[in-house]
Enzyme design. Structure first.
Site, mmCIF file in Angstrom:
data_model
loop_
_atom_site.group_PDB
_atom_site.id
_atom_site.type_symbol
_atom_site.label_atom_id
_atom_site.label_comp_id
_atom_site.label_asym_id
_atom_site.label_seq_id
_atom_site.Cartn_x
_atom_site.Cartn_y
_atom_site.Cartn_z
ATOM 1 N N ALA A 69 0.858 -1.189 0.000
ATOM 2 C CA ALA A 69 0.000 0.000 0.000
ATOM 3 C C ALA A 69 0.895 1.241 0.000
ATOM 4 O O ALA A 69 2.015 1.220 0.515
ATOM 5 C CB ALA A 69 -0.907 0.003 1.228
ATOM 6 N N GLY A 114 0.653 -5.227 0.481
ATOM 7 C CA GLY A 114 -0.306 -5.297 -0.618
ATOM 8 C C GLY A 114 0.313 -5.830 -1.898
ATOM 9 O O GLY A 114 -0.386 -6.379 -2.746
ATOM 10 N N GLU A 117 0.010 -9.424 -1.479
ATOM 11 C CA GLU A 117 -1.416 -9.758 -1.561
ATOM 12 C C GLU A 117 -1.874 -9.778 -3.017
ATOM 13 O O GLU A 117 -2.676 -10.621 -3.412
ATOM 14 C CB GLU A 117 -2.231 -8.759 -0.738
ATOM 15 N N GLU A 137 2.820 -5.739 7.492
ATOM 16 C CA GLU A 137 1.856 -4.738 7.968
ATOM 17 C C GLU A 137 1.916 -4.500 9.476
ATOM 18 O O GLU A 137 1.742 -3.386 9.949
ATOM 19 C CB GLU A 137 0.441 -5.129 7.561
HETATM 20 C C1 LIG Z 1 -0.235 1.205 4.454
HETATM 21 C C2 LIG Z 1 -1.127 1.783 5.390
HETATM 22 C C3 LIG Z 1 -2.551 1.327 5.220
HETATM 23 C C4 LIG Z 1 -3.491 2.114 6.096
HETATM 24 C C5 LIG Z 1 -4.903 1.885 5.722
HETATM 25 C C6 LIG Z 1 -4.992 1.328 4.373
HETATM 26 C C7 LIG Z 1 -6.329 1.378 3.823
HETATM 27 C C8 LIG Z 1 -7.152 0.180 4.112
HETATM 28 C C9 LIG Z 1 -6.340 -1.047 4.117
HETATM 29 C C10 LIG Z 1 -6.325 -1.773 2.820
HETATM 30 C C11 LIG Z 1 -5.504 -2.982 2.919
HETATM 31 C C12 LIG Z 1 -4.131 -2.669 3.418
HETATM 32 C C13 LIG Z 1 -3.309 -3.902 3.412
HETATM 33 C C14 LIG Z 1 -1.928 -3.629 2.922
HETATM 34 C C15 LIG Z 1 -1.159 -2.784 3.649
HETATM 35 C C16 LIG Z 1 0.217 -2.565 3.206
HETATM 36 O O1 LIG Z 1 0.682 -2.960 2.147
HETATM 37 S S1 LIG Z 1 1.140 -1.712 4.340
HETATM 38 C C17 LIG Z 1 2.662 -1.478 3.497
HETATM 39 C C18 LIG Z 1 3.445 -2.770 3.427
HETATM 40 N N1 LIG Z 1 4.750 -2.514 2.870
HETATM 41 C C19 LIG Z 1 5.776 -2.124 3.625
HETATM 42 O O2 LIG Z 1 5.675 -2.003 4.830
HETATM 43 C C20 LIG Z 1 7.065 -1.841 2.907
HETATM 44 C C21 LIG Z 1 7.534 -0.445 3.262
HETATM 45 N N2 LIG Z 1 8.796 -0.198 2.600
HETATM 46 C C22 LIG Z 1 9.954 -0.718 3.088
HETATM 47 O O3 LIG Z 1 10.015 -1.458 4.040
HETATM 48 C C23 LIG Z 1 11.185 -0.330 2.337
HETATM 49 O O4 LIG Z 1 10.942 0.879 1.655
HETATM 50 C C24 LIG Z 1 11.623 -1.410 1.312
HETATM 51 C C25 LIG Z 1 10.477 -1.708 0.362
HETATM 52 C C26 LIG Z 1 12.060 -2.654 2.060
HETATM 53 C C27 LIG Z 1 12.792 -0.836 0.499
HETATM 54 O O5 LIG Z 1 13.773 -0.404 1.413
HETATM 55 P P1 LIG Z 1 15.061 0.327 0.837
HETATM 56 O O6 LIG Z 1 15.647 -0.447 -0.277
HETATM 57 O O7 LIG Z 1 15.872 0.682 2.032
HETATM 58 O O8 LIG Z 1 14.511 1.647 0.157
HETATM 59 P P2 LIG Z 1 13.671 2.840 0.854
HETATM 60 O O9 LIG Z 1 14.489 4.068 0.850
HETATM 61 O O10 LIG Z 1 13.047 2.396 2.115
HETATM 62 O O11 LIG Z 1 12.473 2.979 -0.203
HETATM 63 C C28 LIG Z 1 12.765 3.483 -1.508
HETATM 64 C C29 LIG Z 1 11.714 4.519 -1.791
HETATM 65 O O12 LIG Z 1 10.458 3.804 -1.960
HETATM 66 C C30 LIG Z 1 9.512 4.351 -1.061
HETATM 67 N N3 LIG Z 1 8.606 3.304 -0.597
HETATM 68 C C31 LIG Z 1 8.954 2.037 -0.283
HETATM 69 N N4 LIG Z 1 7.861 1.348 0.122
HETATM 70 C C32 LIG Z 1 6.797 2.202 0.042
HETATM 71 C C33 LIG Z 1 5.398 2.080 0.317
HETATM 72 N N5 LIG Z 1 4.843 0.938 0.706
HETATM 73 N N6 LIG Z 1 4.614 3.185 0.147
HETATM 74 C C34 LIG Z 1 5.162 4.351 -0.280
HETATM 75 N N7 LIG Z 1 6.482 4.545 -0.585
HETATM 76 C C35 LIG Z 1 7.281 3.459 -0.403
HETATM 77 C C36 LIG Z 1 10.317 4.928 0.078
HETATM 78 O O13 LIG Z 1 9.561 5.887 0.797
HETATM 79 C C37 LIG Z 1 11.491 5.516 -0.662
HETATM 80 O O14 LIG Z 1 11.032 6.692 -1.281
HETATM 81 P P3 LIG Z 1 11.950 8.011 -1.229
HETATM 82 O O15 LIG Z 1 12.172 8.303 0.252
HETATM 83 O O16 LIG Z 1 11.144 9.036 -1.934
HETATM 84 O O17 LIG Z 1 13.228 7.606 -1.926
#
Ligand SMILES: CCCCCCCCCCCCC/C=C/C(=O)SCCNC(=O)CCNC(=O)[C@H](O)C(C)(C)COP(=O)(O)OP(=O)(O)OC[C@H]1O[C@@H](n2cnc3c(N)ncnc32)[C@H](O)[C@@H]1OP(=O)(O)O
Length: 260
Positions: A69, A114, A117, A137
Site C-alpha cells: 500500500a 499489498g 497480496e 503490515e
Molecule cells: C499502508 C497503510 C494502510 C493504512 C490503511 C490502508 C487502507 C485500508 C487497508 C487496505 C488494505 C491494506 C493492506 C496492505 C497494507 C500494506 O501494504 S502496508 C505497506 C506494506 N509494505 C511495507 O511495509 C514496505 C515499506 N517499505 C519498506 O520497508 C522499504 O521501503 C523497502 C520496500 C524494504 C525498500 O527499502 P530500501 O531499499 O531501504 O529503500 P527505501 O528508501 O526504504 O524505499 C525506496 C523509496 O520507496 C519508497 N517506498 C517504499 N515502500 C513504500 C510504500 N509501501 N509506500 C510508499 N512509498 C514506499 C520509500 O519511501 C522511498 O522513497 P523516497 O524516500 O522518496 O526515496
C-alpha cells in the site's frame, strides 16, 4: 502532477492468448490509486479482448515487484478515503482472483504487503532468485487487509502464514518455493520463465478454457472471512487506537515507530 493509470501500468500481447501487464511506478511500485486503477484498466482490456487465456502481472522496476500500500498516500488519509482505498485494493485482488483467465505473478524483487497480496490473488506465482516475499503490515500497526490473512494460510498453512505475518520477515525465493508460496523458481529472468509457464497452459491444443477456469475455481473454493472484518481492524488500528497512524507517520519520517 497526478499520475495516469496508463502511465504506471502497461499491457502487451506477448503470445496467442497471453498478455503481460507491467507495473512501473518508481521508486518501489507502491500501490497508489493510479496503479490500482491501471490494473483494473488492464483487466477491462482483457475482458474486452475476450481471448485472454493467461495474464502475467510483473514489474518493470529492478528489485521491486510492489512494496505494498502507498504509505505516503495514506499519511494524509481521512476515514472516507481510507475506506475507498481499502476497497480499491481488495477489488483489484478479488477481481484478479475471480477472472476468467489464469493469472501468473512474475516476481523478481520485493513483493511486500499489498504487493504480496496482489501476487497471491494471481492463480500462480513464478519467482526469480531475487524474489522476496513478506506481509510486514504489523510493523506499522496494520493487518494484511487486502486478502493476505486469507490467501497466505491457504497457500502455505496457518502456522507458516502466522510466522511470516507476525515476524514481518521477508521470505527469500527458495524458501517461498519450498513452502508453496511460489510455484516455479527460475535462475534466469523471470518473464521468460512466466511466458514458458503460460505457454504450457494457453496453447491452442490445451485444455478448454472453461474447464481450466472451473478447475481453478474448484481449487480455491474456500470462503474467506468477510472483507468488512478487515475494514474494522484497519479502522480501529488507524482511527481508534492510533497504532497504524503512528506506524505510517514513522515510516514517512524514516524513524522507528513508537507503539505504546
Ligand atoms: C499502508 C497503510 C494502510 C493504512 C490503511 C490502508 C487502507 C485500508 C487497508 C487496505 C488494505 C491494506 C493492506 C496492505 C497494507 C500494506 O501494504 S502496508 C505497506 C506494506 N509494505 C511495507 O511495509 C514496505 C515499506 N517499505 C519498506 O520497508 C522499504 O521501503 C523497502 C520496500 C524494504 C525498500 O527499502 P530500501 O531499499 O531501504 O529503500 P527505501 O528508501 O526504504 O524505499 C525506496 C523509496 O520507496 C519508497 N517506498 C517504499 N515502500 C513504500 C510504500 N509501501 N509506500 C510508499 N512509498 C514506499 C520509500 O519511501 C522511498 O522513497 P523516497 O524516500 O522518496 O526515496
Amino acid at each position: 502532477m497526478a499520475e495516469k493509470p496508463d502511465e504506471v501500468v502497461t499491457w502487451e500481447n506477448a503470445a496467442p492468448g497471453v498478455v503481460v501487464v507491467t507495473m512501473a511506478r518508481p521508486p518501489a511500485n507502491a500501490l497508489g490509486v493510479a496503479l490500482l486503477d491501471g490494473l483494473h484498466s488492464a483487466m477491462d482490456a482483457a475482458e474486452k479482448a475476450g481471448d485472454v487465456k493467461v495474464m502475467i502481472v510483473t514489474s518493470a522496476l529492478p528489485g521491486f515487484f510492489a512494496a505494498g500500500a502507498d504509505i505516503k498516500h495514506l499519511d494524509t488519509i481521512d476515514a472516507a478515503s481510507f475506506t475507498e482505498y481499502g476497497d480499491k485494493m481488495r477489488s483489484v485482488n478479488d477481481r484478479l482472483a475471480a477472472a476468467p483467465w489464469i493469472s501468473i505473478a512474475a516476481v523478481d524483487g520485493l513483493a511486500l504487503g499489498g504487493g504480496l497480496e496482489l501476487a497471491m490473488a494471481a492463480t500462480l506465482r513464478v519467482s526469480g532468485r531475487n524474489g522476496r516475499f513478506g506481509l510486514p503490515e504489523v510493523k506499522i500497526g496494520l493487518i494484511p487487509g487486502a486478502g493476505g490473512t486469507q490467501r497466505l494460510p491457504r497457500l502455505v498453512g496457518r502456522g507458516r502464514a502466522l510466522d511470516i505475518m507476525l515476524t514481518a520477515r521477508q521470505v527469500p525465493a527458495d524458501e517461498a518455493f519450498r513452502i508453496g508460496l511460489v510455484d516455479r523458481l527460475t535462475d534466469g529472468d523471470v518473464l521468460p520463465a512466466a511466458l514458458d509457464f503460460a505457454g504450457q497452459m494457453a496453447g491452442a491444443s490445451l485444455p478448454a478454457q472453461l474447464a481450466v477456469v472451473r478447475t481453478v475455481d474448484a481449487a480455491f473454493d474456500q470462503p474467506f472471512v468477510d472483507g468488512a472484518e478487515y475494514e474494522v481492524a484497519q479502522e480501529q488500528s488507524l482511527f481508534e487506537d492510533g497504532e497504524a497512524a503512528e506506524g505510517i507517520t514513522a515510516f514517512v519520517e524514516k524513524r522507528p515507530p513508537r507503539f505504546a
